[in-house]
Design a protein around this motif. Sequence first.
Motif, PDB file in Angstrom:
ATOM      1  N   ASN A   6       7.325   7.870  -4.625  1.00 33.15           N
ATOM      2  CA  ASN A   6       5.953   7.560  -4.208  1.00 33.15           C
ATOM      3  C   ASN A   6       5.001   7.855  -5.371  1.00 33.15           C
ATOM      4  N   ALA A   7       5.384   7.388  -6.551  1.00 38.16           N
ATOM      5  CA  ALA A   7       4.718   7.797  -7.787  1.00 38.16           C
ATOM      6  C   ALA A   7       3.263   7.365  -7.868  1.00 38.16           C
ATOM      7  N   VAL A   8       2.913   6.210  -7.308  1.00 43.79           N
ATOM      8  CA  VAL A   8       1.528   5.734  -7.409  1.00 43.79           C
ATOM      9  C   VAL A   8       0.588   6.652  -6.623  1.00 43.79           C
ATOM     10  N   ALA A   9       0.998   7.042  -5.428  1.00 43.86           N
ATOM     11  CA  ALA A   9       0.182   7.972  -4.644  1.00 43.86           C
ATOM     12  C   ALA A   9       0.117   9.331  -5.322  1.00 43.86           C
ATOM     13  N   GLU A  10       1.242   9.798  -5.846  1.00 40.94           N
ATOM     14  CA  GLU A  10       1.268  11.076  -6.561  1.00 40.94           C
ATOM     15  C   GLU A  10       0.322  11.050  -7.751  1.00 40.94           C
ATOM     16  N   SER A  11       0.296   9.911  -8.452  1.00 37.31           N
ATOM     17  CA  SER A  11      -0.563   9.788  -9.623  1.00 37.31           C
ATOM     18  C   SER A  11      -2.037   9.868  -9.239  1.00 37.31           C
ATOM     19  N   PHE A  12      -2.413   9.204  -8.137  1.00 41.25           N
ATOM     20  CA  PHE A  12      -3.811   9.281  -7.707  1.00 41.25           C
ATOM     21  C   PHE A  12      -4.204  10.715  -7.367  1.00 41.25           C
TER      22      PHE A  12
ATOM     23  N   GLY B 151       0.630  -5.293  11.706  1.00 41.24           N
ATOM     24  CA  GLY B 151       1.736  -6.139  11.266  1.00 41.24           C
ATOM     25  C   GLY B 151       2.367  -5.694   9.968  1.00 41.24           C
ATOM     26  N   ALA B 152       2.226  -4.397   9.626  1.00 33.65           N
ATOM     27  CA  ALA B 152       2.775  -3.888   8.367  1.00 33.65           C
ATOM     28  C   ALA B 152       4.162  -3.307   8.583  1.00 33.65           C
ATOM     29  N   ARG B 153       5.034  -3.519   7.627  1.00 33.77           N
ATOM     30  CA  ARG B 153       6.350  -2.893   7.653  1.00 33.77           C
ATOM     31  C   ARG B 153       6.263  -1.524   6.977  1.00 33.77           C
ATOM     32  N   ARG B 154       6.889  -0.540   7.585  1.00 34.30           N
ATOM     33  CA  ARG B 154       6.905   0.802   7.001  1.00 34.30           C
ATOM     34  C   ARG B 154       8.038   0.921   5.998  1.00 34.30           C
ATOM     35  N   SER B 155       7.789   1.738   4.955  1.00 30.81           N
ATOM     36  CA  SER B 155       8.786   2.018   3.929  1.00 30.81           C
ATOM     37  C   SER B 155       8.662   3.483   3.548  1.00 30.81           C
ATOM     38  N   MET B 156       9.774   4.126   3.246  1.00 31.38           N
ATOM     39  CA  MET B 156       9.745   5.548   2.900  1.00 31.38           C
ATOM     40  C   MET B 156      10.712   5.839   1.764  1.00 31.38           C
ATOM     41  N   GLY B 157      10.260   6.731   0.862  1.00 33.06           N
ATOM     42  CA  GLY B 157      11.135   7.208  -0.192  1.00 33.06           C
ATOM     43  C   GLY B 157      12.041   8.313   0.314  1.00 33.06           C
ATOM     44  N   ARG B 158      12.803   8.872  -0.609  1.00 33.14           N
ATOM     45  CA  ARG B 158      13.727   9.936  -0.238  1.00 33.14           C
ATOM     46  C   ARG B 158      13.002  11.267  -0.105  1.00 33.14           C
ATOM     47  N   VAL B 159      13.637  12.196   0.566  1.00 34.10           N
ATOM     48  CA  VAL B 159      13.079  13.532   0.738  1.00 34.10           C
ATOM     49  C   VAL B 159      13.034  14.248  -0.613  1.00 34.10           C
TER      50      VAL B 159
ATOM     51  N   TRP C 212       0.851  -1.185   0.000  1.00 35.41           N
ATOM     52  CA  TRP C 212       0.000   0.000   0.000  1.00 35.41           C
ATOM     53  C   TRP C 212       0.890   1.239   0.000  1.00 35.41           C
ATOM     54  N   VAL C 213       0.442   2.272  -0.709  1.00 33.63           N
ATOM     55  CA  VAL C 213       1.141   3.554  -0.665  1.00 33.63           C
ATOM     56  C   VAL C 213       0.181   4.600  -0.114  1.00 33.63           C
ATOM     57  N   THR C 214       0.724   5.605   0.531  1.00 34.24           N
ATOM     58  CA  THR C 214      -0.119   6.626   1.151  1.00 34.24           C
ATOM     59  C   THR C 214       0.535   7.988   1.029  1.00 34.24           C
ATOM     60  N   ASP C 215      -0.299   9.010   1.017  1.00 33.74           N
ATOM     61  CA  ASP C 215       0.197  10.381   0.895  1.00 33.74           C
ATOM     62  C   ASP C 215      -0.914  11.327   1.333  1.00 33.74           C
TER      63      ASP C 215
ATOM     64  N   GLY D  74      -3.341  -9.476   5.698  1.00 38.92           N
ATOM     65  CA  GLY D  74      -2.578 -10.467   6.437  1.00 38.92           C
ATOM     66  C   GLY D  74      -1.136 -10.044   6.596  1.00 38.92           C
ATOM     67  N   PRO D  75      -0.275 -10.949   7.012  1.00 38.43           N
ATOM     68  CA  PRO D  75       1.143 -10.626   7.192  1.00 38.43           C
ATOM     69  C   PRO D  75       1.829 -10.342   5.853  1.00 38.43           C
ATOM     70  N   GLY D  76       2.889  -9.562   5.915  1.00 37.56           N
ATOM     71  CA  GLY D  76       3.674  -9.275   4.721  1.00 37.56           C
ATOM     72  C   GLY D  76       3.373  -7.950   4.060  1.00 37.56           C
ATOM     73  N   LEU D  77       2.388  -7.217   4.577  1.00 42.16           N
ATOM     74  CA  LEU D  77       2.035  -5.928   3.984  1.00 42.16           C
ATOM     75  C   LEU D  77       3.133  -4.907   4.223  1.00 42.16           C
ATOM     76  N   VAL D  78       3.442  -4.126   3.185  1.00 38.01           N
ATOM     77  CA  VAL D  78       4.344  -2.982   3.279  1.00 38.01           C
ATOM     78  C   VAL D  78       3.525  -1.720   3.052  1.00 38.01           C
ATOM     79  N   VAL D  79       3.681  -0.726   3.928  1.00 36.65           N
ATOM     80  CA  VAL D  79       3.024   0.571   3.775  1.00 36.65           C
ATOM     81  C   VAL D  79       4.107   1.594   3.448  1.00 36.65           C
ATOM     82  N   HIS D  80       4.036   2.151   2.253  1.00 45.58           N
ATOM     83  CA  HIS D  80       5.084   3.043   1.738  1.00 45.58           C
ATOM     84  C   HIS D  80       4.572   4.474   1.689  1.00 45.58           C
ATOM     85  N   SER D  81       5.410   5.419   2.061  1.00 46.83           N
ATOM     86  CA  SER D  81       5.032   6.833   2.080  1.00 46.83           C
ATOM     87  C   SER D  81       6.247   7.689   1.779  1.00 46.83           C
ATOM     88  N   ASP D  82       6.034   9.013   1.777  1.00 50.04           N
ATOM     89  CA  ASP D  82       7.175   9.916   1.768  1.00 50.04           C
ATOM     90  C   ASP D  82       7.626  10.139   3.214  1.00 50.04           C
TER      91      ASP D  82
END
Length: 269
Positions: free
Chosen positions: A217-223, A203-211, A122-125, A177-185
């Motif tokens: 985070n192109a998918v969130a930007e596109s939405f 149970g989600a692992r966090r992920s972040m792009g660069r400043v 999942w991506v979020t912004d 379920g397990p294994g979800l990654v949540v990506h953001s800026d």
Amino acid sequence: MEKANHKIATLCRVLEVSTSGFYAWRARPLSRHARDDAFLGIVIEAIHSASRGTYGAPRIQAELSLGHGIGCSKKRVARLMASRRLSGCHRRRRRALTRPGSLRAPDLVARSFERSAPNQLWVTDLTYVPTSHGFSYLAAVIDTYSRAVVGWALASTPGAQVAIDALEAATRTRNPGPGLVVHSDRGTQFTSVGFAESCARVGARRSMGRVGSCYDNAVAESFFATLERELLDQTSLADRDHAWAAIDDFVDAFYNRRRRHSHLGYVSP
């Protein structure tokens, strides 16, 4: 148009054509190409209206082909749209909302957003929503597998809580379920302790792009670019309640269910 002001014979003489030739031309039936253009124009107008005035030539061409079984080039669609003064939406420039925070996470995505099943990434912004009573702030969560918006929230301030509320809405909708990654800026909403705890609870692992890198985070930007040009730039919103109702209608009734996405081969999520 000038025949209302001048006699046909006078106009023909000025244009150096015969009067009989003019009447013969007027009585001649339309060519097949002209008849096809007239029919396509009617269908294109209907598709453009059904898209809430947002589709440009590429998506209208896709709708003609996939939705109506009508083969037509993009150039022809563009020409017929121009003749009817129809156009798609264009993106507005986004306003920066965040600054770098301190509770960061590694980039587990590296701009590779493709996944083989739902609820893997999942991506979020966040973006701002202008209304007549000031700005509201929208956080959204998108499943990169289908590009569906799986959760969103709207608030009067751009704090961490709106990002947490959007994530919790997505969790209620999908129960991942397990294994979800949540990506953001690296905005302060997503580097907050509260957001990190919300990710941990599911149970989600966090992920972040660069400043400062929108591509991370192109998918969130596109939405958000789609939302801004197809809804926010087309609608005068009175207040946050009005904004909530408009966004709910756009996301649930149109974006997730009907809108043709170029990344998905012009099918809906």
